[in-house]
Design a protein around this motif. Structure first.
Motif, PDB file in Angstrom:
ATOM      1  N   THR A  36      30.421  81.142 -17.726  1.00  0.00           N
ATOM      2  CA  THR A  36      31.091  80.017 -17.090  1.00  0.00           C
ATOM      3  C   THR A  36      31.639  79.120 -18.177  1.00  0.00           C
ATOM      4  OG1 THR A  36      29.124  78.617 -17.069  1.00  0.00           O
ATOM      5  CG2 THR A  36      29.424  80.095 -15.191  1.00  0.00           C
ATOM      6  N   ARG A  57      38.951  70.858 -15.537  1.00  0.00           N
ATOM      7  CA  ARG A  57      39.912  71.962 -15.621  1.00  0.00           C
ATOM      8  C   ARG A  57      40.187  72.384 -17.064  1.00  0.00           C
ATOM      9  NH1 ARG A  57      45.397  71.516 -12.840  1.00  0.00           N
ATOM     10  NH2 ARG A  57      45.301  73.758 -13.271  1.00  0.00           N
ATOM     11  N   LEU A  78      41.528  75.873 -16.349  1.00  0.00           N
ATOM     12  CA  LEU A  78      40.929  76.542 -15.202  1.00  0.00           C
ATOM     13  C   LEU A  78      41.610  76.111 -13.907  1.00  0.00           C
ATOM     14  CD1 LEU A  78      37.152  76.132 -16.136  1.00  0.00           C
ATOM     15  CD2 LEU A  78      38.665  78.067 -16.642  1.00  0.00           C
ATOM     16  N   TYR A  82      37.753  76.522  -9.561  1.00  0.00           N
ATOM     17  CA  TYR A  82      36.958  77.447 -10.373  1.00  0.00           C
ATOM     18  C   TYR A  82      35.482  77.414  -9.998  1.00  0.00           C
ATOM     19  CZ  TYR A  82      35.340  79.975 -14.518  1.00  0.00           C
ATOM     20  OH  TYR A  82      34.757  80.903 -15.367  1.00  0.00           O
ATOM     21  N   TYR A  88      39.192  85.293 -11.583  1.00  0.00           N
ATOM     22  CA  TYR A  88      40.606  84.938 -11.594  1.00  0.00           C
ATOM     23  C   TYR A  88      41.384  85.795 -12.593  1.00  0.00           C
ATOM     24  CZ  TYR A  88      39.041  80.770  -9.119  1.00  0.00           C
ATOM     25  OH  TYR A  88      38.486  79.922  -8.206  1.00  0.00           O
ATOM     26  N   ILE A 121      43.718  81.402 -14.534  1.00  0.00           N
ATOM     27  CA  ILE A 121      43.240  80.788 -15.772  1.00  0.00           C
ATOM     28  C   ILE A 121      44.356  80.899 -16.796  1.00  0.00           C
ATOM     29  CG2 ILE A 121      41.565  80.961 -17.662  1.00  0.00           C
ATOM     30  CD1 ILE A 121      39.610  82.190 -15.625  1.00  0.00           C
TER      31      ILE A 121
END
Length: 329
Positions: A36, A57, A78, A82, A88, A121
């Motif tokens: 992550t 983001r 992002l 997300y 993605y 992304i």
């Protein structure tokens, strides 16, 4: 790890933008990305030396890497959702050449607003003031191996630390000016890794007009990045390297990809940098498109009034096409 990445490492071990004028004025194996944004870790030859992950983001990282003699950075933008836990597709977006161009270029150009609500992304790395998305033939300031940094290190690092589709249909590459050349080059040279490629005022031909673009790559890199070194060799080029990097000499590698091209038709004749840049872009892209047509390879191209500028409306259209082509989040 995909077969394309393994073969790429062997190839790069063996092998060891356009804003040059402005400077001087099929699918790989499916592997799921992990991690992550809040848990980004070192890996793939990259050691995080600075980061800022507070923004929900935009994530910022700076790395120590043996590929580059200074610590390059990357912005990772992002999608707004997300936190949903989905995976993605990824767009690698490359900046142009110039002493004021770096990983922040597209943030300054409004990339957050342009991508608002879009499930993708966007990865925006440093590429050097005149790195030309290449491993240079010679450097007098230590390593400046941008191709190694982007392809061997950054791409797998992104897949390891973010929820991506780490496969051919999960990646696109695009860029402006020198970055557009980089996008075209990487899409062909590493054709198993990117399903969509876009060049916004990016040159597509290194050898036309007595090799003007290749000469600019050498001159600009020597002046801005390599302290007299060069991307392709001076006074004699590394001809195999030029051919390997030259989009018009690798037409077959664009088959089964989405190809998107933008060029300006009316650069300012009183602005030498604008005129030289976009005149070469337009001529080279026309040559490239003709060869794509001869090979029966579909592409979308736009010739617009104006010169060597980033056209946000066409970039927004490009984003729609990228998302249509890539695997859906």
């Amino acid at each position: 790890m995909s077969q394309s990445f393994m073969s790429r490492r062997r190839a790069l071990k063996a092998a060891g933008g356009l804003s040059a004028a402005a400077l001087i004025g099929g699918a790989g194996m499916l592997t799921m990305g992990g991690g992550t944004a809040e848990a980004a870790e070192d890996g793939s030859g990259l050691r995080i030396v600075e980061s800022d992950e507070k923004d929900p983001r935009m994530k910022y990282y700076r790395f120590a890497t043996d590929a580059i003699g200074w610590n390059p950075a990357v912005n990772v933008l992002l999608p707004g959702d997300y936190s949903s836990g989905r995976r993605y597709p990824v767009l690698y977006l490359f900046h142009g050449g110039g002493l004021d161009q770096d990983f922040m270029t597209f943030d300054k150009a409004g990339i957050r607003g342009l991508t608002e609500g879009r499930p993708v992304i966007v990865v925006m790395p440093d590429g050097g003031h005149a790195g030309w998305y290449s491993n240079p033939v010679a450097s007098n300031v230590g390593p400046r191996n941008w191709e190694t940094f982007h392809i061997e290190q950054l791409v797998p690092w992104i897949d390891a630390n973010f929820r991506t589709f780490a496969e051919y249909d999960g990646r696109a590459v695009a860029g402006f000016s020198m970055g557009g050349f980089g996008a075209l080059k990487y899409a062909a040279k590493y054709h198993g890794d990117f399903a969509s490629v876009s060049a916004h005022s990016g040159p597509a031909s290194l050898r036309r007009d007595a090799g003007l673009v290749a000469h600019w790559a050498n001159v600009s890199s020597a002046a801005a990045d390599l302290a007299g070194g060069s991307v392709y060799g001076v006074p004699l080029w590394d001809e195999k390297r030029v051919s390997a990097d030259n989009p018009v000499e690798n037409i077959g590698s664009y088959r089964n990809k989405r190809v998107f091209l933008v060029a300006g038709t009316s650069p300012d004749p009183l602005n030498w940098a604008d005129y030289v840049n976009e005149t070469q872009v337009l001529a080279g892209q026309r040559e490239f498109r003709a060869k794509l047509d001869e090979a029966g390879i579909r592409h979308e191209s736009h010739e617009e009034p104006g010169g060597h500028v980033f056209r946000t409306k066409l970039f927004s259209r490009d984003l729609d096409g990228i998302l249509d082509r890539l695997r859906k989040a």
